[in-house]
Design a protein around this motif. Structure first.
Motif, short mmCIF file in Angstrom:
data_model
loop_
_atom_site.label_atom_id
_atom_site.label_comp_id
_atom_site.label_asym_id
_atom_site.label_seq_id
_atom_site.Cartn_x
_atom_site.Cartn_y
_atom_site.Cartn_z
N ILE A 158 45.79 46.29 51.88
CA ILE A 158 44.92 44.77 51.97
C ILE A 158 45.58 43.65 51.78
O ILE A 158 45.66 43.58 50.21
CB ILE A 158 43.46 44.96 51.67
CG1 ILE A 158 42.76 46.29 52.36
CG2 ILE A 158 42.52 43.70 52.18
CD1 ILE A 158 42.68 46.19 54.00
N GLY A 159 46.01 42.67 52.23
CA GLY A 159 46.68 41.81 51.89
C GLY A 159 45.98 40.21 51.52
O GLY A 159 46.56 39.33 51.69
N HIS A 174 33.54 46.41 34.14
CA HIS A 174 34.30 47.46 34.64
C HIS A 174 34.94 47.01 35.94
O HIS A 174 36.30 47.48 36.34
CB HIS A 174 33.33 48.69 34.86
CG HIS A 174 33.04 49.69 33.57
ND1 HIS A 174 33.94 50.34 33.00
CD2 HIS A 174 31.98 49.38 32.71
CE1 HIS A 174 33.24 50.95 31.80
NE2 HIS A 174 32.18 50.26 31.85
N VAL A 175 34.30 46.27 36.73
CA VAL A 175 34.78 45.86 38.00
C VAL A 175 36.13 45.15 37.64
O VAL A 175 37.12 45.31 38.42
CB VAL A 175 33.58 45.20 38.81
CG1 VAL A 175 34.35 44.42 39.95
CG2 VAL A 175 32.65 45.74 39.26
N LEU A 176 35.82 44.20 36.64
CA LEU A 176 37.20 43.15 36.64
C LEU A 176 38.48 44.07 35.84
O LEU A 176 39.51 43.89 36.29
CB LEU A 176 36.85 42.14 35.49
CG LEU A 176 35.76 41.15 36.05
CD1 LEU A 176 35.14 40.08 35.01
CD2 LEU A 176 36.25 40.36 37.18
N GLY A 216 43.65 39.69 42.90
CA GLY A 216 42.43 39.58 43.05
C GLY A 216 41.54 40.36 44.00
O GLY A 216 40.35 40.58 43.91
N ALA A 217 42.40 41.36 44.67
CA ALA A 217 42.06 42.36 45.69
C ALA A 217 41.39 43.39 44.96
O ALA A 217 41.43 43.58 43.68
CB ALA A 217 43.14 42.97 46.39
N LEU A 218 40.33 43.88 45.58
CA LEU A 218 39.56 44.92 44.88
C LEU A 218 39.87 46.45 45.44
O LEU A 218 39.95 46.53 46.79
CB LEU A 218 37.94 44.56 45.06
CG LEU A 218 37.53 43.41 44.38
CD1 LEU A 218 36.23 42.91 45.04
CD2 LEU A 218 37.33 43.84 43.00
N GLU A 274 35.38 34.18 44.00
CA GLU A 274 36.34 33.49 45.04
C GLU A 274 37.49 34.06 45.65
O GLU A 274 37.82 34.11 46.66
CB GLU A 274 36.42 31.85 44.34
CG GLU A 274 35.12 31.23 44.13
CD GLU A 274 35.49 29.85 43.56
OE1 GLU A 274 36.52 29.57 43.13
OE2 GLU A 274 34.53 29.04 43.57
N ARG A 275 38.15 34.72 44.50
CA ARG A 275 39.36 35.29 45.11
C ARG A 275 39.13 36.50 46.02
O ARG A 275 39.75 36.68 46.98
CB ARG A 275 40.22 35.78 43.78
CG ARG A 275 40.79 34.81 42.75
CD ARG A 275 41.61 35.38 41.57
NE ARG A 275 42.90 35.69 41.72
CZ ARG A 275 43.42 36.54 41.23
NH1 ARG A 275 42.95 37.01 40.05
NH2 ARG A 275 44.83 36.87 41.48
N ALA A 276 37.87 37.26 45.74
CA ALA A 276 37.67 38.40 46.34
C ALA A 276 37.18 37.90 47.93
O ALA A 276 37.20 38.46 48.95
CB ALA A 276 36.32 39.13 46.13
N LEU A 277 36.42 36.83 47.99
CA LEU A 277 36.20 36.22 49.21
C LEU A 277 37.18 35.84 50.18
O LEU A 277 37.00 35.42 51.17
CB LEU A 277 35.24 34.85 49.03
CG LEU A 277 33.74 35.28 48.34
CD1 LEU A 277 32.87 33.98 48.02
CD2 LEU A 277 32.87 36.37 49.50
#
Length: 676
Positions: free
Chosen positions: A167-168, A501-503, A512-514, A564-567
């Motif tokens: 996922i880019g 933990h998420v970070l 910043g992708a998850l 914001e990066r995740a959005l």
């Protein structure tokens, strides 16, 4: 009993007495396949899955089929709800190879865990163009023995193709007004004007898209968005997908009109929909929305709460029909004769008219699913309530559907949020207490000394499987809602631990992708990563929302930036596929609105005026607003710092980015500032 006898999963335990020599997912199973030089049959399902039960009865309980499997394969059974990571990576392969997916999922693997042949349900005899399960087994065995090089080449190619599906979108900017408008337009194009909802049959409750529509209306005033949400909720609430006697929603409708459900009732659907209807009531004052929210909350507490205080995963679609046969929907459907037997001739006629029960039936064998095809106002409310109560009492005497009583962290987080808010909105402290009980269980049983989450528990014992991203995100969502409702800052503290933990373990530090699994989780053929919603919010979008809410509470730039990066993925996918990233769009609405930070400061939390001001803040419709409630000078919430009382009275501050409007002691002024 086979090797599943000692596991905790109710789904796996259903297969513990199969003649198939099942293994749970484990390194030992694949070592055994290497030792014997045989392929692995991977069968994935869940306890409330109707077709999983069908295939089990037809094939896995058959001695001849089991003997063939035991001789030529190592058979591995997986509960997709315990191991969503295993399910995700192989479902991706199934969908890529066949264009469709579902459960039971049937995949054949090499002893190195690489997939090479795929399917879902296979019948015991050839049917409708599908080969029989035995034909599939024979073909795979023959290919493994005579065309091994071809099989391993195919498996290797599939794994390489999956590895390239990255996922880019991490690190891109969040969506703006243009993208949100395009997303709304996309939903409008797919909206079913006649029946509500989106798309055709089967039709699923669009919980996450409904949250987006309600938040979009609150922020922009779009009447079209509200109309789609309101009409869809009314159609579902009047349809057979909603349990008209006991409350709560079935998993989906097999038709476009919400008439005939697939009768399994899942915790996650009911938690999400309870919250949607509570939010719809908050926006419109709809009596129907209020009733459905409360009935759904009561259903969860009554039928899904476990002795330990958590919430069980699901109720089966199937149950005993009274003659020893296990039949889908038997617990819920009615014939005219059954109505007469329960109510007498006159009341049975009234019930048939009110609930849409016909002589021909709307389901199978002349039975009908109860609906509300008429407007309730034309019937005597007291009489209808008597009929409803007597039917519910009669139904309670039927053999009940089985319950999958494992506690899934993510789904309990969703239930905590729904029950906390519903209890606060409707002055139901018992629902808030139920939310606190489930949250306590998650802390006590699912969190270890490092604040790492276990995915599941059962009978007071934590499971061995590690939590995935949706667990951390949805439990955080529940804790943040509980903090706002109760005024207890400890829930904000726990939220911060989980987001740590998420970070650290789920976020790509560069983009910043998850990812759905932690960096230190068991290595599979690929690390699962999916930003799109399924039956629940994607872990990616849910984490973005939790990060955003925590940042609003604390002022943390680290968490705000991560959100914001995740959005960025919502900016890319929202305009193109809004139905499948509804929760991400809802989070983006909160980001565009601020979200607003509300501090309610009181001389005492027991002060009636303070409680009224606090409730007004909770009822505000501003998307994603966070509420801190405490005494002057209180240290439990950062939002309370430097917020004095005005003239000694309870006072509310409405802020964005910790910059506040003039404080108010007037609930009406606060309501105007927050909507609602």
């Amino acid at each position: 009993m086979n090797r599943l006898a000692g596991v905790t999963s109710p789904y796996l335990l259903q297969h513990a007495d199969n003649p198939v020599d099942w293994w749970p997912w484990s390194p030992e199973a694949f070592e055994e396949a290497k030792r014997r030089d045989v392929p692995v049959l991977l069968s994935v399902g869940y306890s409330a899955c109707h077709w999983c039960h069908v295939m089990a009865h037809e094939s896995f309980e058959d001695q001849v089929t089991a003997d063939f499997l035991n001789e030529h394969f190592v058979s591995v059974k997986v509960d997709r709800e315990e191991r969503p990571d295993v399910d995700a990576v192989y479902m991706e392969a199934v969908q890529a190879a066949t264009g469709q997916g579902g459960w039971p999922m049937t995949v054949f693997l090499t002893p190195d865990t690489e997939p090479f042949y795929f399917g879902t349900y296979f019948p015991p005899a050839p049917r409708h163009g599908m080969p029989s399960f035995r034909q599939v087994l024979e073909g795979v065995r023959q290919a493994w023995q005579t065309r091994r090089a071809e099989v391993t080449d195919v498996a290797g190619k599939i794994v390489r193709d999956l590895a390239q599906r990255e996922i880019g979108y991490g690190g891109a900017r969040p969506p703006g007004e243009d993208e949100m408008a395009q997303a709304l337009l996309g939903l409008t194009r797919e909206y079913d004007q006649q029946r509500g909802g989106f798309g055709g049959a089967p039709k699923f409750p669009p919980s996450m898209a409904l949250e987006f529509l309600l938040r979009h209306q609150a922020r922009t005033g779009s009447e079209g968005a509200l109309q789609m949400a309101r009409d869809t909720c009314e159609r579902m609430a009047r349809g057979g997908i909603y349990d008209q006697l006991g409350g709560g929603f079935a998993r989906y409708s097999v038709d476009r009109d919400w008439v005939v459900p697939h009768f399994e009732k899942m915790l996650y659907d009911n938690a999400l929909l309870c919250r949607v209807y509570a939010h719809l009531w908050r926006a419109t004052g709809s009596a129907l929305a209020r009733r459905v929210a409360l009935e759904t909350a009561d259903f969860m507490v009554r039928e899904l709460r476990t002795e330990e205080g958590g919430f069980a995963s699901a109720l089966d679609a199937d149950s005993d029909d009274g003659s020893g046969r296990h039949v889908e929907g038997a617990y819920y459907v009615w014939t005219p004769e059954q109505l007469r037997d329960a109510l007498g001739e006159q009341d049975a006629e009234l019930a048939a008219q009110y609930f849409g029960v016909t002589e021909d039936g709307t389901f199978e064998h002349g039975a009908s699913v109860l609906q509300l095809p008429q407007q309730e106002g034309v019937f005597d409310a007291e009489k209808i309530e008597s009929v409803r109560r007597r039917l519910l009492e009669r139904r309670a005497g039927r053999p009940a559907p089985g319950r999958d009583d494992k506690v899934v962290a993510a789904w309990n987080g969703l239930a905590v949020a729904a029950l906390a808010e519903t209890g606060a909105y409707f002055d139901r402290p018992d629902l808030v207490e139920a939310a606190v009980g489930a949250a306590d269980l998650l802390v006590r049983l699912h969190l270890d000394e490092h604040a790492a989450l276990a995915r599941t528990s059962r009978d007071g014992q934590a499971g061995a499987n590690a939590g995935v991203l949706e667990d951390y995100a949805d439990v955080t969502e529940g804790f943040l809602a509980l903090a706002s409702v109760t005024g207890e800052g400890v829930w904000l503290d726990f939220a911060g631990l989980l987001l740590g933990h998420v970070l650290a373990r789920f976020t790509d530090p560069e983009s910043g992708a998850l990812y759905d699994t932690a960096a230190d989780a068991e290595k599979l053929i690929r690390r699962p990563q999916d930003p799109t919603d399924n039956a629940t919010p994607s872990g990616w979008s849910a984490a973005a929302g939790a990060l955003l809410g925590y940042a609003a509470h604390t002022g943390s730039e680290v968490h705000r930036t991560a959100a914001e990066r995740a959005l960025g993925v919502v900016k890319a996918l929202g305009p193109r596929a809004p139905r499948f990233i509804g929760w991400g769009l809802a989070v983006a609405e909160a980001a565009l609105d601020g979200p607003r930070e509300v501090a309610v400061v009181a001389p005492s939390l027991a002060d009636e005026a303070a409680r009224a001001l606090h409730r007004t803040a909770l009822l505000g419709t501003a998307p994603g607003a966070v509420v801190a409630y405490g005494t002057e000078g209180g240290e439990e919430f950062p939002l309370l710092a430097g917020r004095p009382l005005v003239d000694g009275a309870p006072t509310a501050y409405v802020c964005r980015d910790f910059t506040c409007d003039a404080p108010t002691t007037d609930p009406e002024r606060l309501r105007a500032a927050l909507g609602g």
